[in-house]
Design a protein around this motif. Structure first.
Motif, PDB file in Angstrom:
ATOM      1  N   PHE A 225      37.244  19.947  23.932  1.00 15.17           N
ATOM      2  CA  PHE A 225      38.630  19.855  24.408  1.00 15.17           C
ATOM      3  C   PHE A 225      38.972  18.451  24.908  1.00 15.17           C
ATOM      4  CE2 PHE A 225      38.233  24.527  24.429  1.00 15.17           C
ATOM      5  CZ  PHE A 225      39.332  24.802  23.638  1.00 15.17           C
ATOM      6  N   PRO A 226      38.107  17.852  25.752  1.00 19.14           N
ATOM      7  CA  PRO A 226      38.396  16.459  26.129  1.00 19.14           C
ATOM      8  C   PRO A 226      38.491  15.549  24.897  1.00 19.14           C
ATOM      9  CG  PRO A 226      36.719  17.345  27.549  1.00 19.14           C
ATOM     10  CD  PRO A 226      36.957  18.382  26.498  1.00 19.14           C
ATOM     11  N   PHE A 227      37.644  15.783  23.905  1.00 22.91           N
ATOM     12  CA  PHE A 227      37.649  14.957  22.699  1.00 22.91           C
ATOM     13  C   PHE A 227      39.001  15.055  21.995  1.00 22.91           C
ATOM     14  CE2 PHE A 227      36.913  14.774  18.054  1.00 22.91           C
ATOM     15  CZ  PHE A 227      36.497  13.455  17.949  1.00 22.91           C
ATOM     16  N   ILE A 228      39.472  16.302  21.773  1.00 21.28           N
ATOM     17  CA  ILE A 228      40.740  16.490  21.053  1.00 21.28           C
ATOM     18  C   ILE A 228      41.911  15.928  21.867  1.00 21.28           C
ATOM     19  CG2 ILE A 228      42.364  18.211  20.186  1.00 21.28           C
ATOM     20  CD1 ILE A 228      39.905  19.973  19.543  1.00 21.28           C
ATOM     21  N   ILE A 229      41.991  16.325  23.149  1.00 25.89           N
ATOM     22  CA  ILE A 229      43.114  15.878  23.982  1.00 25.89           C
ATOM     23  C   ILE A 229      43.111  14.348  24.100  1.00 25.89           C
ATOM     24  CG2 ILE A 229      44.100  15.964  26.303  1.00 25.89           C
ATOM     25  CD1 ILE A 229      42.811  18.776  26.561  1.00 25.89           C
ATOM     26  N   GLY A 230      41.930  13.795  24.418  1.00 22.93           N
ATOM     27  CA  GLY A 230      41.840  12.349  24.617  1.00 22.93           C
ATOM     28  C   GLY A 230      42.163  11.573  23.349  1.00 22.93           C
ATOM     29  N   THR A 231      41.680  12.076  22.198  1.00 29.90           N
ATOM     30  CA  THR A 231      41.923  11.375  20.944  1.00 29.90           C
ATOM     31  C   THR A 231      43.410  11.359  20.605  1.00 29.90           C
ATOM     32  OG1 THR A 231      39.742  12.056  20.185  1.00 29.90           O
ATOM     33  CG2 THR A 231      41.272  11.287  18.519  1.00 29.90           C
ATOM     34  N   VAL A 232      44.056  12.520  20.746  1.00 26.96           N
ATOM     35  CA  VAL A 232      45.491  12.588  20.428  1.00 26.96           C
ATOM     36  C   VAL A 232      46.289  11.685  21.380  1.00 26.96           C
ATOM     37  CG1 VAL A 232      47.516  14.088  20.397  1.00 26.96           C
ATOM     38  CG2 VAL A 232      45.360  14.880  19.401  1.00 26.96           C
ATOM     39  N   LEU A 233      46.048  11.819  22.694  1.00 23.75           N
ATOM     40  CA  LEU A 233      46.808  11.029  23.660  1.00 23.75           C
ATOM     41  C   LEU A 233      46.535   9.531  23.493  1.00 23.75           C
ATOM     42  CD1 LEU A 233      46.613  13.152  26.943  1.00 23.75           C
ATOM     43  CD2 LEU A 233      48.440  13.029  25.247  1.00 23.75           C
TER      44      LEU A 233
ATOM     45  N   TRP B 101      39.155  13.935  29.303  1.00 19.40           N
ATOM     46  CA  TRP B 101      39.840  13.315  28.167  1.00 19.40           C
ATOM     47  C   TRP B 101      40.001  11.810  28.310  1.00 19.40           C
ATOM     48  CZ3 TRP B 101      44.478  10.773  29.070  1.00 19.40           C
ATOM     49  CH2 TRP B 101      45.096  11.042  30.305  1.00 19.40           C
ATOM     50  N   VAL B 102      39.941  11.296  29.569  1.00 16.87           N
ATOM     51  CA  VAL B 102      40.302   9.894  29.777  1.00 16.87           C
ATOM     52  C   VAL B 102      39.389   8.919  29.014  1.00 16.87           C
ATOM     53  CG1 VAL B 102      41.444  10.241  31.998  1.00 16.87           C
ATOM     54  CG2 VAL B 102      39.016   9.853  31.940  1.00 16.87           C
ATOM     55  N   SER B 103      38.088   9.233  28.962  1.00 21.01           N
ATOM     56  CA  SER B 103      37.171   8.311  28.277  1.00 21.01           C
ATOM     57  C   SER B 103      37.524   8.218  26.795  1.00 21.01           C
ATOM     58  CB  SER B 103      35.731   8.785  28.411  1.00 21.01           C
ATOM     59  OG  SER B 103      35.507   9.327  29.666  1.00 21.01           O
ATOM     60  N   TYR B 104      37.805   9.387  26.181  1.00 18.79           N
ATOM     61  CA  TYR B 104      38.148   9.394  24.758  1.00 18.79           C
ATOM     62  C   TYR B 104      39.463   8.672  24.513  1.00 18.79           C
ATOM     63  CZ  TYR B 104      34.382  12.718  24.255  1.00 18.79           C
ATOM     64  OH  TYR B 104      33.143  13.307  24.266  1.00 18.79           O
ATOM     65  N   ALA B 105      40.430   8.897  25.414  1.00 19.40           N
ATOM     66  CA  ALA B 105      41.731   8.247  25.256  1.00 19.40           C
ATOM     67  C   ALA B 105      41.577   6.731  25.292  1.00 19.40           C
ATOM     68  CB  ALA B 105      42.684   8.724  26.348  1.00 19.40           C
ATOM     69  N   ARG B 106      40.742   6.251  26.226  1.00 17.36           N
ATOM     70  CA  ARG B 106      40.559   4.789  26.332  1.00 17.36           C
ATOM     71  C   ARG B 106      39.906   4.213  25.086  1.00 17.36           C
ATOM     72  NH1 ARG B 106      38.927   1.999  31.759  1.00 17.36           N
ATOM     73  NH2 ARG B 106      36.830   2.560  31.107  1.00 17.36           N
ATOM     74  N   LEU B 107      38.867   4.917  24.593  1.00 15.20           N
ATOM     75  CA  LEU B 107      38.147   4.441  23.407  1.00 15.20           C
ATOM     76  C   LEU B 107      39.076   4.347  22.208  1.00 15.20           C
ATOM     77  CD1 LEU B 107      34.741   6.366  23.512  1.00 15.20           C
ATOM     78  CD2 LEU B 107      35.068   3.901  23.449  1.00 15.20           C
ATOM     79  N   VAL B 108      39.805   5.443  21.928  1.00 17.19           N
ATOM     80  CA  VAL B 108      40.653   5.478  20.738  1.00 17.19           C
ATOM     81  C   VAL B 108      41.810   4.498  20.861  1.00 17.19           C
ATOM     82  CG1 VAL B 108      42.233   6.925  19.428  1.00 17.19           C
ATOM     83  CG2 VAL B 108      40.024   7.818  20.115  1.00 17.19           C
ATOM     84  N   ARG B 109      42.405   4.458  22.054  1.00 15.79           N
ATOM     85  CA  ARG B 109      43.547   3.567  22.260  1.00 15.79           C
ATOM     86  C   ARG B 109      43.176   2.124  21.926  1.00 15.79           C
ATOM     87  NH1 ARG B 109      44.503   0.146  26.257  1.00 15.79           N
ATOM     88  NH2 ARG B 109      46.641  -0.580  26.567  1.00 15.79           N
ATOM     89  N   ALA B 110      42.004   1.678  22.425  1.00 20.24           N
ATOM     90  CA  ALA B 110      41.581   0.298  22.182  1.00 20.24           C
ATOM     91  C   ALA B 110      41.481   0.020  20.682  1.00 20.24           C
ATOM     92  CB  ALA B 110      40.241   0.045  22.866  1.00 20.24           C
TER      93      ALA B 110
END
Lengths: 285, 312
Positions: free
Chosen positions: A98-106, A160-169
């Protein structure tokens, strides 16, 4: 003093590195497959019912009948360990997915649109990261009440925050690439560009992170169950099994030793897989 | 002194984060189902006490106004009362800071004492057996559950060898250190696994750096190259790594304090959760978050002091 093994050219360095990551991959995958098989076939491999209390064999050490001994209720520790695999694998899987999906999308949306959307998400991420991870998890679980569902909700809210940061960058770099500009000029929709063109190229780092994250989620899930705020008795789960053995740690060491070892081995498997994937995909944290 | 300008403007940048921390802790307690006054006071609250809390927090008014009251109370150092201990949350938390702070400090020192020699051995014997052994041990060490490791250390050091106490916290400083030996070793073993993995990488890079090559070219022996150039250059990454992991480290103390019954903030948090003492949960979460922000800021200052090349 050893000579510096640094700048010298070595033709075998690449090969050994390649072999090294393949060895890590095989061992890591082997460990994971082993536990998955045990979880699936638990009723077939487990010699006893994991919650069956046998009054005549309380606190007995490892023997032929009970290879990992029994606990204070006379429950077979091997059977509990085997059934515990189901719960702990589930913790690692759901706690990561769930963190992976949420973080990746956001993260994709924030990186692609930039501006105010991005600024808002980044501030939220800063604030969540200001809290020690486990403390925020525990505070959320305190509100939702103990249990595995609360743990998963808390994981989704915080992880989710870690995934969001990774993908965003990654998206920030990729959105200015030629193929992204080409896709825009072809008139593709933003959703299509974000998720069909950019995301597949941005995801490698997150996939590697999934493995090291699985280690943390497994340890946190087991810790929260150990503290009595996750899985509730009499369910067999490795963290709570350690807690249940704690009062007998001086006399019946086998109750605490084996569940902990199981966590260590499974975590090691995830770590090896993560290292190998990182090498193979050329991603380094 | 130009480089230290950030010491003044960084706290301003941190204001939004502190604001966010207060919003989250505010929301956390307001998310609890039921009458907030009853939640804050516990189930056996008197009607007068409930009326007083209603007024103090403006519980009949809109949410944004309630948040304003919350901030106002906070500015006066007022974080509510513990329903379990019947005293102000802030006072209660203050009495619990010392054991946690000591635990963190001793753990960090121990973990550096473990991680630096291990990384040194691994980096200087890169690709050889010692290196592989350190890498395997540190990869495995990351997966050791602290609560389990603690019990294993108790079995070995307390039960078998009878060296250290099993639980509690001493009275005088020496006795306290004595009681913290196993708890901090537990955290240090996990933390040093994380540190070693990164520190080894930093050292390998520093061994290949131009500085090291130039020193070797001047005929400097490898050992001195290491002490004079490689080790100092690995120091800054280590401090940053500790700062990044501070949240994780605090999580570790929460668990370990519960295992060893150390009367710190972590144990307070766990007890508060079980007794539904929400004001204490809120207070501890907020103090921990502010501490994390403060420590990261301090790490920035140290980094800039140690490495003249870094500008923030």
């Amino acid at each position: 003093m050893s000579a510096p093994a640094t700048t010298r050219f070595s033709p075998s360095a690449g090969l050994s590195r390649w072999l090294g990551s393949h060895l890590s991959l095989s061992i890591g995958a082997g460990i994971l497959v082993f536990f998955v098989l045990i979880a699936i076939f638990a009723p077939l491999v487990a010699p006893y019912d994991p919650v069956l209390q046998m009054a005549d064999v309380r606190l007995t050490g490892p023997s032929l009948a009970h290879p990992l001994g029994t606990d204070n209720f006379g429950r077979d520790m091997l059977s509990r360990l085997i059934y515990g695999t189901r719960i702990d694998l589930q913790i690692a899987l759901i706690g990561v997915i769930f963190p992976f999906i949420i973080g990746t999308v956001l993260g994709t949306v924030a990186g692609f649109f930039g501006g105010i959307v991005d600024a808002i998400f980044m501030r939220i991420i800063d604030i969540i990261l200001a809290f020690p991870f486990l403390v925020l998890m525990l505070a959320i679980i305190a509100i939702l009440g103990p249990g595995l569902t609360s743990f998963y909700i808390a994981m989704a809210l915080v992880g989710w925050v870690s995934y969001a940061r990774l993908v965003r960058a990654q998206i920030l770099v990729l959105k200015n690439s030629d193929y992204a500009i080409a896709a825009v000029s072809l008139g593709f929709s933003r959703t299509r560009i974000m998720f069909r063109h950019l995301l597949p190229n941005a995801i490698a780092g997150s996939l590697v992170f999934v493995m090291s994250d699985a280690v943390l989620v497994l340890l946190n899930g087991a810790a929260i169950s150990y503290l009595g705020l996750g899985v509730q008795p009499p369910t067999a789960e490795w963290g709570i099994m350690v807690a249940e053995g704690q009062p007998f740690v001086t006399t019946a060491w086998w109750i605490t030793l084996f569940p902990g070892l199981a966590i260590v081995v499974l975590a090691f498997g995830f770590s090896l897989l993560g290292d190998a994937l990182g090498d193979l995909l050329g991603v380094h944290e | 002194m130009h480089r230290y300008k950030f010491v003044f403007y960084r706290p301003l940048q941190l204001l939004p984060v502190l604001f966010g921390i207060s919003v989250i802790t505010f929301i956390l307690v307001r998310m609890i189902p039921g009458d907030p006054a009853r939640v804050l006071l516990g189930t056996r609250a008197t009607p007068t006490a409930i009326a007083r809390i209603r007024e103090q927090y403006g519980l009949d008014e809109p949410l944004w106004r309630q948040y304003f009251y919350f901030l106002e109370n906070l500015a006066h150092g007022e974080m509510g009362k513990s329903t379990l201990y019947k005293i102000d949350v802030l006072k209660l938390v203050m009495t619990r800071i010392e054991p946690t702070l000591m635990l963190v400090l001793v753990s960090v020192i121990l973990s550096i004492l473990i991680a630096v020699p291990l990384s040194t051995i691994a980096a200087r014997r890169q690709g050889r057996i010692a290196d592989h052994a350190v890498r395997i041990v540190s990869t495995m060490g990351i997966g050791f559950p602290p609560f389990w490791l603690a019990l294993m250390l108790i079995i070995f050091f307390s039960v078998r060898l009878d060296l250290f106490p099993v639980s509690g916290y001493g009275r005088d400083p020496l006795d306290k250190l004595w009681h913290l030996a196993l708890p901090s070793l537990t955290i240090a073993l996990s933390l040093s696994a994380v540190l070693t993995r990164s520190l080894r990488g930093a050292m390998v890079q520093a061994l290949q750096s131009d500085v090291a090559t130039a020193a070797r070219a001047r005929g400097m022996p490898e050992g001195i190259v290491f002490w004079r150039h490689v080790l100092p250059n690995s120091l800054v990454p280590t401090i940053n790594l500790l700062a990044i992991n501070i949240g994780w480290l605090i999580g570790g103390t929460v668990v370990v304090e519960s295992v060893f019954a150390i009367p710190g903030m972590g144990q307070l948090l766990i007890r508060a959760i079980f007794s539904r003492d929400y004001m204490v949960v809120q207070g501890v979460a907020m103090v921990f978050a502010c501490a994390t922000v403060l420590i990261n800021f301090m790490a920035d200052v140290i980094t800039v002091t140690l490495d003249p090349r870094i500008k923030l």
